[in-house]
Design an enzyme around this catalytic site. Structure first.
Site, short mmCIF file in Angstrom:
data_model
loop_
_atom_site.label_atom_id
_atom_site.label_comp_id
_atom_site.label_asym_id
_atom_site.label_seq_id
_atom_site.Cartn_x
_atom_site.Cartn_y
_atom_site.Cartn_z
N GLU A 1 3.78 -3.30 -7.25
CA GLU A 1 2.66 -4.09 -7.79
C GLU A 1 1.50 -3.59 -7.91
O GLU A 1 1.18 -2.43 -7.36
CB GLU A 1 2.34 -5.20 -6.80
CG GLU A 1 3.75 -6.19 -6.52
CD GLU A 1 3.50 -7.21 -5.31
OE1 GLU A 1 2.41 -7.43 -4.97
OE2 GLU A 1 4.53 -7.72 -5.01
N LYS B 1 -2.46 -2.25 -6.75
CA LYS B 1 -2.88 -2.67 -5.40
C LYS B 1 -4.26 -2.72 -5.88
O LYS B 1 -5.21 -1.78 -6.30
CB LYS B 1 -2.52 -1.23 -4.74
CG LYS B 1 -3.25 -1.24 -3.39
CD LYS B 1 -3.12 0.05 -2.67
CE LYS B 1 -3.51 -0.30 -1.16
NZ LYS B 1 -4.90 -0.87 -0.80
N ARG C 1 -8.73 -10.43 6.63
CA ARG C 1 -7.53 -9.43 7.27
C ARG C 1 -7.79 -9.26 8.87
O ARG C 1 -6.70 -9.00 9.33
CB ARG C 1 -8.14 -8.15 6.74
CG ARG C 1 -7.08 -7.01 6.94
CD ARG C 1 -7.82 -5.61 6.19
NE ARG C 1 -6.62 -4.59 6.35
CZ ARG C 1 -6.21 -4.02 7.29
NH1 ARG C 1 -6.89 -4.20 8.57
NH2 ARG C 1 -5.35 -2.96 7.31
N GLU D 1 -4.70 -10.98 -2.53
CA GLU D 1 -5.92 -10.18 -2.60
C GLU D 1 -7.07 -10.56 -3.19
O GLU D 1 -6.78 -11.16 -4.41
CB GLU D 1 -5.63 -8.60 -2.78
CG GLU D 1 -6.65 -7.55 -2.90
CD GLU D 1 -6.59 -6.93 -1.64
OE1 GLU D 1 -5.80 -7.37 -0.69
OE2 GLU D 1 -7.47 -5.87 -1.28
N PHE E 1 0.41 -12.70 -3.76
CA PHE E 1 1.41 -11.75 -3.38
C PHE E 1 2.45 -12.31 -2.44
O PHE E 1 3.53 -11.59 -2.57
CB PHE E 1 1.15 -10.35 -3.39
CG PHE E 1 0.09 -10.00 -2.20
CD1 PHE E 1 0.64 -10.00 -0.78
CD2 PHE E 1 -1.08 -9.72 -2.33
CE1 PHE E 1 0.16 -9.64 0.30
CE2 PHE E 1 -1.77 -9.25 -0.89
CZ PHE E 1 -1.27 -9.33 0.22
N ARG F 1 3.68 -2.11 10.57
CA ARG F 1 3.20 -1.14 9.41
C ARG F 1 4.59 -0.15 9.21
O ARG F 1 4.84 0.66 9.74
CB ARG F 1 2.07 -0.34 9.66
CG ARG F 1 1.64 0.57 8.59
CD ARG F 1 0.53 1.49 9.09
NE ARG F 1 -0.71 0.99 9.34
CZ ARG F 1 -1.60 0.21 8.46
NH1 ARG F 1 -1.45 0.34 7.07
NH2 ARG F 1 -2.69 -0.28 8.85
N LYS G 1 2.41 2.05 -0.12
CA LYS G 1 1.06 2.14 -0.76
C LYS G 1 0.77 3.72 -1.53
O LYS G 1 1.08 4.53 -0.85
CB LYS G 1 -0.37 1.82 -0.13
CG LYS G 1 -0.67 2.51 1.29
CD LYS G 1 -1.65 1.80 2.05
CE LYS G 1 -2.01 2.60 3.27
NZ LYS G 1 -2.84 1.89 4.14
P1 AMP Z 1 -4.81 -0.47 3.16
O1 AMP Z 1 -5.86 -1.33 3.74
O2 AMP Z 1 -5.36 0.84 2.48
O3 AMP Z 1 -3.89 -0.20 4.23
O4 AMP Z 1 -3.99 -1.13 2.15
C1 AMP Z 1 -3.01 -2.24 2.02
C2 AMP Z 1 -3.90 -3.54 1.67
O5 AMP Z 1 -3.84 -3.37 0.38
C3 AMP Z 1 -3.47 -4.69 2.10
O6 AMP Z 1 -3.63 -5.22 3.41
C4 AMP Z 1 -3.97 -5.62 0.92
O7 AMP Z 1 -5.39 -6.03 1.42
C5 AMP Z 1 -4.26 -4.79 -0.25
N1 AMP Z 1 -3.43 -5.19 -1.20
C6 AMP Z 1 -3.93 -5.01 -2.61
N2 AMP Z 1 -2.93 -5.10 -3.56
C7 AMP Z 1 -1.92 -5.69 -2.91
C8 AMP Z 1 -0.70 -6.30 -3.28
N3 AMP Z 1 -0.33 -6.28 -4.53
N4 AMP Z 1 0.33 -6.28 -2.20
C9 AMP Z 1 -0.25 -6.26 -0.91
N5 AMP Z 1 -1.23 -5.91 -0.35
C10 AMP Z 1 -2.17 -5.32 -1.20
#
Ligand code: AMP
Length: 564
Positions: A252, A254, A274, A304, A344, A416, A422
């Site tokens: 998906e 991001k 969050r 998001e 999502f 996690r 990611k």
């Molecule tokens: P990070 O904040 O770097 O740990 O990345 C995870 C975060 O990406 C999630 O908590 C969401 O806020 C964001 N995110 C963006 N796009 C998506 C998606 N398609 N699915 C899930 N999370 C997403």
């Protein structure tokens, strides 16, 4: 007999003096067993550093400046004494205790005879959180005075930690779950599951005390109680993600925005950030969109939200944060900084939890329920080439990268794992905490413009500096940051101000080097702040192990280069 706050402080001092998990959970369980029913949730919350139950929509809204002002008034201490104590330990609570020990607290005569109980502390904290509007600052100050002037040095230490919102005793939520299971003779998995569903171990403990195991068997998701979020691990590339997920996965886009968990019951909608705080007020158009599009009596969805320009293209994250911060004139902001939501996931629908369903099933339900709200752009594939093209498309459209979601994966709140991955194709930025700042020169005179950046050491609970930067913030942001840091100041030396580790920033850099400059032995090269992460708390900051990991990975890649 009501339990004294003193015994809670004694427990925490004992917890802090050991690193043995079994000892910690054992003594916490003994303590919990002895509490009255109405003391259980407040005690669990406070031990974890929370003034109020987790689901409460209220917060104390007391700045460090206000708190330390009261502290100074009632103890009459000199700032130097506090600074000295703080620099010895780096811990606000310990510094407050030492100040209390060294200065005679001017107790208010009328309150002299009282002894703080757990219930009394909770009552005062609630009153502090409850005072709003004009004159609320004075009222809060009076209540804090009432609280602190009844406190012993050890009690003041933990009250300060509750006000700052960080216990750092080592007794984290996971250990608390074990202690609660022990205290009330419940299987640990049952307690963990209940805690995941209710999102509040304090409430789980209270249920066990009041209704026993039977009480837990009845709980399920409740709309308007935020559920802990499922998080993702980082992976280097789309092909690694395919391999990790058994050859085929759902990619998906991001999006570079903020996570929202949205709850709806009939016509009422609430939006959680969050950090699971209530952000309903700052997102009126999201509330409207959910009301208009999602046809369900009760639902919990996640998505998001990103800030966009007039043609719908994503714009930098800091603009979105301005939306979250805005309390008054929200409607002006709705026009100025439009947002777009991409859904999502769906966790709960009309009385049924969906988290045990595989990702694919949940996504199907979401497609049916989302109405006109877009879903995150998705590609299910087993082809490396197609995945890479998809990643390029996401980047070209101004997004951050891709997520890869395992097709048969359930939704695991609060964890996690590798089921969500990611992929961010730059040297991964780090979320670091500002621990100190220096005043700038020339145009930046009077601004705290040079920031010390630290990673978290989960074992010692210290924040360890790994870099310093004056790059990345706009002038307006620097002016605001100066104000915020001044409110968090604990020690000032020449040009440098040490602050409580509260503010998280996302930091980009070119390389991690070995360095003697910092205690941890590493330093970021060309660090620059990408954005202020007010949606993250210091416990969400990256760990020193992660910095080390990236450091090691760098060499793995460099090694390959040379070999080629
Ligand atoms: P990070 O904040 O770097 O740990 O990345 C995870 C975060 O990406 C999630 O908590 C969401 O806020 C964001 N995110 C963006 N796009 C998506 C998606 N398609 N699915 C899930 N999370 C997403």
């Amino acid at each position: 007999m009501p339990t004294l706050f003193k015994s809670l402080a004694e427990l925490l001092e004992k917890v802090e003096s050991t690193k043995k998990r079994l000892e910690i959970t054992g003594m916490t369980a003994d303590f919990l067993k002895r509490l009255d029913a109405e003391e259980v949730e407040p005690a669990v919350s406070m031990v974890l550093g929370r003034a109020l139950p987790k689901w409460s929509r209220k917060t104390l809204e007391v700045s460090w400046m206000t708190f330390s002002g009261v502290l100074q008034r009632i103890t009459g201490f000199e700032w130097d004494v506090f600074r000295e104590a703080f620099s010895g330990t780096g811990d606000v609570g310990a510094a407050v205790k030492s100040v209390f020990e060294r200065t005679k607290v001017k107790k208010q005569v009328a309150l002299l005879e009282k002894t703080l109980t757990i219930n009394e502390v909770r009552r005062l904290l609630q009153a502090i959180a409850g005072s709003a509007g004009s004159g609320s600052r004075e009222k809060k100050e009076r209540l804090i005075t009432a609280l602190l002037s009844q406190a012993s040095p050890a009690e003041a230490k933990y009250l300060a930690k509750i006000f700052v919102g960080e216990m750092r005793t080592g007794l984290h939520e996971g250990l608390m779950e074990q202690a609660v299971a022990k205290a009330f003779n419940a299987p640990l998995v049952t307690v963990q599951k209940a805690s995941m569903v209710l999102g509040d171990i304090g409430e789980v403990a209270a249920l066990l005390k009041n209704k026993g195991l039977e009480g837990l068997s009845q709980i399920d998701f409740q709309v308007f109680r935020p559920v802990k979020l499922m998080l993702a691990q980082t992976i280097d590339s789309a092909s690694d993600a395919l391999a990790e997920h058994g050859g085929r996965t759902a990619f998906e886009y991001k999006y570079d925005g903020a996570r929202l968990q949205i709850h709806k019951r009939k016509k009422e909608v609430r939006v959680f950030s969050r950090r699971l705080t209530d952000a309903t007020h700052s997102m009126p158009e999201i509330v409207e969109a959910i009301k208009a599009n999602i046809k369900a009596k009760e639902v919990i969805v996640e998505g998001e939200v990103i800030a966009v320009n007039e043609i719908g293209h994503p714009i930098p994250f800091q603009h979105l944060m301005r939306r979250f911060k805005r309390i008054r004139k929200v409607q002006d902001m709705v026009k100025k900084i439009p947002v777009k939501l991409y859904l999502f996931d769906v966790l709960f629908l009309d009385g049924k939890s969906l988290i045990a369903l595989p990702y694919l099933e949940r996504r199907k339900i979401l497609v049916k329920k989302a109405g006109g709200i877009p879903l995150t752009k998705q590609l299910i594939t087993d082809k490396k080439k197609r995945a890479e093209t998809f990643l390029k498309q996401a980047m070209d459209a101004g997004h951050e990268g891709l997520m890869a979601k395992k097709l048969d994966s359930d939704y695991t709140p609060g964890s996690r794992g590798k089921r969500w991955l990611k992929i961010k194709p730059v040297l991964e930025p780090l979320d670091l905490v500002i621990t100190a700042a220096e005043y700038g020169y020339g145009r930046r005179h009077g601004w705290l413009s040079d920031y010390y950046l630290a990673a978290r050491d989960p074992i010692t609970r210290e924040f360890l500096n790994v870099g310093k930067t004056f790059k990345g913030l706009t002038d307006a942001e620097m002016i605001e940051m100066t104000q915020r840091l001044k409110e968090l100041a604990v020690r000032e030396e020449h040009n440098k101000v040490k602050v409580l580790p509260k503010i998280v920033v996302e930091v980009a850099y070119n390389e991690i080097q070995k360095s003697r400059k910092y205690k941890c032995g590493m330093a970021l090269r060309f660090a620059r702040i990408r954005r202020i992460r007010d949606d993250k708390s210091p416990e969400d900051a990256d760990t020193i192990e992660k910095v080390k990991e990236i450091y090691d990975r760098q060499f793995a890649k460099k090694g390959k280069y040379k070999a080629n």
